[in-house]
Design an enzyme around this catalytic site. Structure first.
Site, mmCIF file in Angstrom:
data_model
loop_
_atom_site.group_PDB
_atom_site.id
_atom_site.type_symbol
_atom_site.label_atom_id
_atom_site.label_comp_id
_atom_site.label_asym_id
_atom_site.label_seq_id
_atom_site.Cartn_x
_atom_site.Cartn_y
_atom_site.Cartn_z
ATOM 1 N N GLY A 209 -4.480 4.980 -1.701
ATOM 2 C CA GLY A 209 -5.030 5.684 -0.538
ATOM 3 C C GLY A 209 -4.896 7.172 -0.794
ATOM 4 N N GLY B 293 -6.240 9.636 1.133
ATOM 5 C CA GLY B 293 -6.730 10.363 2.311
ATOM 6 C C GLY B 293 -5.782 11.452 2.741
ATOM 7 C CB ILE C 20 -0.729 10.083 4.533
ATOM 8 C CG1 ILE C 20 -0.779 10.162 6.062
ATOM 9 C CG2 ILE C 20 0.718 9.941 4.072
ATOM 10 C CD1 ILE C 20 -0.234 8.941 6.762
ATOM 11 N N GLY C 21 -2.190 10.518 1.773
ATOM 12 C CA GLY C 21 -2.163 10.384 0.311
ATOM 13 C C GLY C 21 -2.245 11.718 -0.394
ATOM 14 C CB SER D 54 -1.268 1.086 5.907
ATOM 15 O OG SER D 54 -1.583 1.672 4.658
ATOM 16 N NE ARG E 185 5.967 11.980 14.599
ATOM 17 C CZ ARG E 185 5.021 11.065 14.390
ATOM 18 N NH1 ARG E 185 5.231 9.798 14.753
ATOM 19 N NH2 ARG E 185 3.877 11.408 13.832
ATOM 20 C CG HIS F 27 5.982 3.122 13.333
ATOM 21 N ND1 HIS F 27 6.659 4.267 13.718
ATOM 22 C CD2 HIS F 27 4.762 3.549 12.889
ATOM 23 C CE1 HIS F 27 5.895 5.314 13.516
ATOM 24 N NE2 HIS F 27 4.739 4.915 13.011
HETATM 25 O O1 TXD Z 1 4.689 6.318 10.404
HETATM 26 C C1 TXD Z 1 3.731 5.699 9.905
HETATM 27 N N1 TXD Z 1 3.922 4.646 9.117
HETATM 28 C C2 TXD Z 1 2.312 6.154 10.237
HETATM 29 C C3 TXD Z 1 1.286 5.567 9.298
HETATM 30 C C4 TXD Z 1 2.175 7.598 10.400
HETATM 31 C C5 TXD Z 1 0.922 8.151 10.378
HETATM 32 C C6 TXD Z 1 -0.285 7.441 9.862
HETATM 33 N N2 TXD Z 1 -0.055 6.044 9.630
HETATM 34 C C7 TXD Z 1 -1.090 5.242 8.992
HETATM 35 O O2 TXD Z 1 -1.259 5.571 7.605
HETATM 36 C C8 TXD Z 1 -2.452 5.415 9.573
HETATM 37 O O3 TXD Z 1 -2.565 4.760 10.830
HETATM 38 C C9 TXD Z 1 -3.290 4.767 8.500
HETATM 39 O O4 TXD Z 1 -3.242 3.373 8.635
HETATM 40 C C10 TXD Z 1 -2.577 5.168 7.213
HETATM 41 C C11 TXD Z 1 -3.224 6.290 6.465
HETATM 42 O O5 TXD Z 1 -3.401 7.381 7.291
HETATM 43 P P1 TXD Z 1 -4.297 8.621 6.763
HETATM 44 O O6 TXD Z 1 -4.279 9.658 7.818
HETATM 45 O O7 TXD Z 1 -3.921 8.960 5.369
HETATM 46 O O8 TXD Z 1 -5.744 7.932 6.749
HETATM 47 P P2 TXD Z 1 -7.036 8.415 5.923
HETATM 48 O O9 TXD Z 1 -7.025 9.895 5.757
HETATM 49 O O10 TXD Z 1 -8.195 7.715 6.549
HETATM 50 O O11 TXD Z 1 -6.787 7.791 4.463
HETATM 51 C C12 TXD Z 1 -6.859 6.408 4.248
HETATM 52 C C13 TXD Z 1 -7.436 6.244 2.850
HETATM 53 C C14 TXD Z 1 -8.903 6.714 2.756
HETATM 54 O O12 TXD Z 1 -9.040 7.702 1.755
HETATM 55 C C15 TXD Z 1 -9.663 5.449 2.397
HETATM 56 O O13 TXD Z 1 -10.750 5.672 1.518
HETATM 57 C C16 TXD Z 1 -8.571 4.649 1.717
HETATM 58 O O14 TXD Z 1 -7.433 4.866 2.518
HETATM 59 N N3 TXD Z 1 -8.856 3.221 1.654
HETATM 60 C C17 TXD Z 1 -8.473 2.472 0.616
HETATM 61 N N4 TXD Z 1 -7.761 2.802 -0.482
HETATM 62 C C18 TXD Z 1 -7.543 1.776 -1.339
HETATM 63 N N5 TXD Z 1 -7.973 0.499 -1.158
HETATM 64 C C19 TXD Z 1 -8.688 0.181 -0.062
HETATM 65 N N6 TXD Z 1 -9.133 -1.095 0.125
HETATM 66 C C20 TXD Z 1 -8.965 1.186 0.889
HETATM 67 N N7 TXD Z 1 -9.632 1.201 2.074
HETATM 68 C C21 TXD Z 1 -9.552 2.466 2.520
#
Ligand code: TXD
Length: 308
Positions: A9, A11, A13-14, A119, A151, A175
């Site tokens: 991932g 995005g 966070i990544g 996630s 937090r 969570h």
């Molecule tokens: O405390 C915690 N655990 C939470 C987690 C805190 C904040 C955010 N939380 C969760 O992390 C949020 O609800 C999401 O489920 C994830 C990721 O959050 P982010 O803000 O990074 O989401 P983005 O920016 O949409 O990035 C997700 C990336 C995006 O680039 C997609 O293209 C990719 O995931 N993606 C994939 N990567 C690999 N494989 C597959 N199948 C895939 N599908 C989407």
């Protein structure tokens, strides 16, 4: 030989994960994503910035799981994030199918990795990864309580105008809205906050902690918090890579601890080179136990919806 850190991932966070892991030189970093070019573009940009911070970690992007081969640490943020009005649980159906795919990819390409799941809905996603991958429980952990605790630490530090470094806190349970900030264990340099802040104000800080994720989502409108979650997961990765024996609240597989059988729930654990090395069972009074049990029940209901 540097360690290898794979980020599934690339995005919001990544991206922060990649930057922090590379610039702290925790290891070489590979970003994996399904969007063509996204991981490669982010990696190239960060790599070109490396001279400015003096970091020699290699940073690369991949759209194939072959790119994560042999990773020592895998941090998973693949999936959808919340939009205003959505609960973390609303993400279950979509992110469940993604997590199953990710778990197979990691199992087949990085079978010895320490895996940190980020996630949402977190408690269900980390459980799914464990079930699909078959990895041992010490090498599969969810990032949640460490963020929720950070937090609460921030809110207490701002309230008292003290350094965030001197505030400790523990937030246990699922969570989500049923998380359990343990006020009795929240201190400023060892001084319980109940000696420093009124009961009414503490309740307000506890409620803000429980709603903190939603507060950021409401402000951003297009996504959820991403810097603090990334920093939380990096602390966990560093504890593993540098065998720091840190104590964090994380979603760990409980098999008897706290009276829980076979569920991932946020509990205090010791994190080092053995991954989740052990779970610490802290004493909970009757009120805390009631809140904790209610939170565990919510996790059970969520996980009951999962078909592996
Ligand atoms: O405390 C915690 N655990 C939470 C987690 C805190 C904040 C955010 N939380 C969760 O992390 C949020 O609800 C999401 O489920 C994830 C990721 O959050 P982010 O803000 O990074 O989401 P983005 O920016 O949409 O990035 C997700 C990336 C995006 O680039 C997609 O293209 C990719 O995931 N993606 C994939 N990567 C690999 N494989 C597959 N199948 C895939 N599908 C989407």
């Amino acid at each position: 030989m540097r360690k290898k850190i794979a980020l599934i991932g690339g995005g919001n966070i990544g991206g922060v994960l990649a930057e922090q892991a590379a610039y702290r030189e925790l290891g070489d970093v590979v970003i994996f994503d399904v969007v063509e070019g996204l991981p490669q573009g982010k990696a190239l940009d960060m790599a070109e910035g490396a001279p400015l911070v003096g970091a020699d970690s290699k940073i690369s992007g991949a759209n194939s799981y072959a790119g994560i081969a042999g990773a020592d640490v895998v941090i998973i943020t693949a999936g959808l994030a919340r939009k205003p009005g959505m609960s973390r649980d609303d993400l279950l159906k979509t992110n469940l199918s993604i997590m199953k795919q990710v778990a197979e990819g990691v199992r087949d390409n990085a079978p010895d990795a320490f895996v940190i799941v980020v996630s949402n809905p977190l408690d269900a996603m980390v459980y799914t990864f464990k079930e699909v991958s078959g990895f041992p429980k010490n090498r599969v952990v969810g990032m949640a309580g460490i963020l929720d605790s950070a937090r609460l630490r921030s809110f207490v530090a701002w309230e008292l105008d003290v350094s965030v470094k001197d505030v400790t806190a523990l937030v246990l349970g699922g969570h989500g809205d049923t998380m359990v900030p343990l006020v009795r264990y929240c201190t400023v340099a060892g001084v319980p906050i109940e000696q420093l802040i009124s009961a009414e104000r503490i309740d307000e800080l506890v409620e803000r902690t429980k709603g903190a994720g939603g507060e950021v989502v409401g402000l951003l409108k297009t996504g959820s918090a991403f810097v603090s979650p990334a920093l939380s997961a990096i602390e966990m990765a560093e504890a593993f890579l540098r065998d720091k024996k840190r104590v964090f609240a994380c979603a760990c597989l409980c098999e008897g601890e706290y009276g829980i059988e076979g569920l991932y729930v946020g509990v205090p654990c010791v994190m080092g080179a053995g991954g989740v090395e052990r779970i610490l069972e802290v004493e909970l009074n009757a009120d805390e136990r009631k809140l904790f049990d209610a939170s565990v029940d919510h996790v059970k209901e969520l996980v009951a919806q999962i078909e592996i």
